[in-house]
Scaffold this motif. Sequence first.
Motif, mmCIF file in Angstrom:
data_model
loop_
_atom_site.group_PDB
_atom_site.id
_atom_site.type_symbol
_atom_site.label_atom_id
_atom_site.label_comp_id
_atom_site.label_asym_id
_atom_site.label_seq_id
_atom_site.Cartn_x
_atom_site.Cartn_y
_atom_site.Cartn_z
ATOM 1 N N PHE A 13 -25.880 14.269 30.267
ATOM 2 C CA PHE A 13 -25.692 15.059 31.480
ATOM 3 C C PHE A 13 -24.248 15.486 31.717
ATOM 4 O O PHE A 13 -24.001 16.519 32.349
ATOM 5 N N ALA A 16 -23.181 18.957 31.132
ATOM 6 C CA ALA A 16 -23.762 19.962 32.027
ATOM 7 C C ALA A 16 -23.520 19.599 33.494
ATOM 8 O O ALA A 16 -24.284 20.014 34.371
ATOM 9 N N TYR A 20 -25.552 20.907 36.699
ATOM 10 C CA TYR A 20 -26.358 19.896 37.387
ATOM 11 C C TYR A 20 -26.055 19.931 38.883
ATOM 12 O O TYR A 20 -26.975 19.954 39.719
ATOM 13 N N THR A 211 -31.100 21.793 32.782
ATOM 14 C CA THR A 211 -30.300 20.574 32.965
ATOM 15 C C THR A 211 -31.105 19.301 32.722
ATOM 16 O O THR A 211 -30.566 18.200 32.874
ATOM 17 N N LEU A 216 -31.211 19.263 27.146
ATOM 18 C CA LEU A 216 -29.798 19.137 26.785
ATOM 19 C C LEU A 216 -29.603 18.597 25.374
ATOM 20 O O LEU A 216 -28.607 18.927 24.718
#
Length: 259
Positions: A13, A16, A20, A211, A216
């Motif tokens: 994560f 991104a 997000y 996301t 991802l």
Amino acid sequence: MDQDERLRHSSSFGAAATAYAAHRPDYAHAAARWALEPAPGPRVLDLGAGTGKLTATLVAVGADVTAVEPDPAMLTELRRAQPEVRALAGSAEAIPLPDGSVDAVLAGNAMHWFDMAVAGPEIARVLSPGGILAGLWNVLDDSVDWVAGLARVSGSAAVGPRDTPASWRAETADMHLPKTGAPARFGSPEQAWFPHGQRRTADSLVATLATRAGMLVMAEREREAALGRIRAFLAGRPETAEGEFTLPMLTCVLRVRRR
């Protein structure tokens, strides 16, 4: 998902984090209130807090929130969005708080990433007696026809386990809660779900689904093909082809009390 695969997904994560923060939804206030209802006090830990989506909801319902997040990029976004909240680097497996220092531990779309063999005792350690552990998940309401179609077209990388109500209920019935020593530390789990929604356009919904961890970690060509299928589906539905619409969701809650 084995340990290495889970780590690969859970650590995806940060790359991104800005997207997000921009596109992921908050949580239904009624869901947060239900999660906290039996808590013995107002001190709440948002564990695996990401960019602060659940943090903002907890602040809005009047909780005294501390946020803990392991990813530096996500933590930067959280601190930018919620400067008034105490936000610490840490993880579910190593919580940087003293024993018995919070009345509830909540996790928004994060509990499935925890290694509960380690995190369970840690969560029990920081909880006061009678404290609450709760996981919240935003899921798509696939009782709505076009949402069910979206789930089918998107594939499991974008809409996977826990992302629709029926699969969420099954996935969380016997999972995601502390296992090691759990009978001595926690009571019986409870589930509840609450209507929610997010204003989206076709483009911003595609950006939201991009996301998801499964997206991802995909190879770029495969990811673009999946997003292309989603764009084509949304363009072909009258509910989503033009302008803004509400994405029907539920905020689902799994709650357990520390003994």
